[in-house]
Design an enzyme around this catalytic site. Structure first.
Site, mmCIF file in Angstrom:
data_model
loop_
_atom_site.group_PDB
_atom_site.id
_atom_site.type_symbol
_atom_site.label_atom_id
_atom_site.label_comp_id
_atom_site.label_asym_id
_atom_site.label_seq_id
_atom_site.Cartn_x
_atom_site.Cartn_y
_atom_site.Cartn_z
ATOM 1 N N ASP A 148 0.005 5.423 0.484
ATOM 2 C CA ASP A 148 -1.135 6.245 0.890
ATOM 3 C C ASP A 148 -0.858 7.738 0.879
ATOM 4 O OD1 ASP A 148 -2.555 3.951 1.521
ATOM 5 O OD2 ASP A 148 -2.027 4.019 3.631
ATOM 6 N N GLU B 55 -3.355 10.226 2.807
ATOM 7 C CA GLU B 55 -4.568 10.334 3.606
ATOM 8 C C GLU B 55 -4.686 11.769 4.103
ATOM 9 O OE1 GLU B 55 -5.461 6.078 5.671
ATOM 10 O OE2 GLU B 55 -3.750 7.169 6.480
ATOM 11 N N GLU C 68 0.834 -1.200 0.000
ATOM 12 C CA GLU C 68 0.000 0.000 0.000
ATOM 13 C C GLU C 68 0.873 1.257 0.000
ATOM 14 O OE1 GLU C 68 -3.475 1.738 2.897
ATOM 15 O OE2 GLU C 68 -3.516 -0.408 2.416
#
Length: 332
Positions: free
Chosen positions: A103, A105, A101
């Site tokens: 990210d 955010e 993953e």
């Protein structure tokens, strides 16, 4: 000189690298959220929203193994505590126990407080390790669109905001499988994260201010597509893209000017880095490049979490390590 003016001096627009934008229908599919996703401007932009019923999101039609991925995003305004808008890559639907993953955010806040952006890197299911870094932004992300991008190669990951590199992760032998190396899809979501997003859950989503709407446009997915059924087959990656990723325009984004911008940004706007978290790590993780200026800034921000005395190694060790890193990649 203001940081924003300094950045403008060295910005090379993404379009100059000949990266085409795609329409929503060419690149993505609706993931969840029923009517909380709306396609606008003949497919050139899309909104996703969070209300009392549900959040919403979309996902790329292809999986990719390496590439450059970008979108312009405008975040919700007013009271946004507990709201998270995410723009990320993942393969958790394919590799449930050992997923990768990358990210972005965006963490909402109470009225009068700014959004924060958190980046994270997982490889091979290493969620227990945690490689978070959190930043403030030098602009209001609710007033206009800003560009957020991820460059991912077989040995390098770079996160960009408006063409300013804010974080670099280089693969090391010690990282091993913790460095993302399996095909991933690209996602965008908005959801209720009241239990952790704002002051550790102190401030929750207030649906009096709903719907919370985030808008995405300028979709760039310049990567090596992988057949989800035949993942052992080499990805379909043209030579021009491969050259750009390894030695061309995309790889050269992190040149001396890019590194200077990154260092200035991190020294001024970074509020958390796992690299300096003495409560979680007794020694510097192998992929981290120690910067005295970053360490001093973070210690001022949170002297308990970022107290250098918690490291097993002394100051002389870090001076030698920093000088060794500077000789290869100047960071100050």
């Amino acid at each position: 000189m203001l940081f924003s003016a300094y950045c403008a001096m060295f910005v090379t627009p993404l379009q100059s690298a000949s990266l085409p934008t795609l329409s929503f229908d060419e690149a993505y599919s609706h993931l969840f959220g029923d009517s909380n996703l709306s396609i606008l401007n003949d497919g050139k932009s899309v909104t996703i929203s969070l209300d009392r019923r549900t959040g919403s999101g979309f996902v790329s039609q292809d999986l990719y193994l390496y590439g450059f991925f970008s979108s312009s995003i405008k975040l919700p305004s007013d009271y946004t505590a507990g709201v998270v808008v995410a723009f990320y890559m993942s393969n958790g639907d394919v590799f449930e126990k050992n997923h990768d993953e990358l990210d972005f955010e965006f963490l909402g806040n109470i009225r009068g407080k700014e959004w924060r952006v958190q980046t994270n890197v997982y490889g091979n299911g290493s969620t227990s390790v945690g490689r978070e870094e959190r930043f403030k932004l030098w602009f209001d992300p609710t007033e206009d669109f800003h560009e957020y991008s991820i460059l991912w190669t077989n040995n390098l990951i770079v996160f960009y905001v408006d063409d300013v590199p804010i974080r670099e992760v280089r693969k090391t032998k010690i990282m091993g499988g913790d460095f993302p190396s399996k095909p991933m899809s690209l996602y965008a979501t908005i959801w209720d994260a009241s239990n952790w997003a704002t002051n550790g859950g102190k401030y929750r989503v207030n649906y009096k201010y709903a719907p919370y709407v985030a808008e995405f446009s300028d979709f760039v997915l310049r990567g090596c597509p992988v057949n989800p059924i035949e993942q052992a087959t080499p990805p379909k990656c043209d030579q021009a893209l491969l050259q750009s990723l390894t030695t061309g325009a995309l790889a050269n984004k992190l040149n001396s000017n890019g590194r200077s911008k990154m260092a200035k940004y991190r020294e001024k706007y970074m509020t958390y880095s796992y690299c300096y978290d003495r409560q979680r790590y007794n020694s510097l993780p192998s992929e981290c490049a120690f910067s005295t200026r970053e360490a001093v800034q973070l210690k001022r921000f949170n002297p308990v979490t970022f107290n250098a005395k918690h490291y097993r190694h002394g100051k002389q060790y870090f001076r030698k390590r920093e000088n060794r890193i500077k000789s290869v990649h100047p960071i100050d």
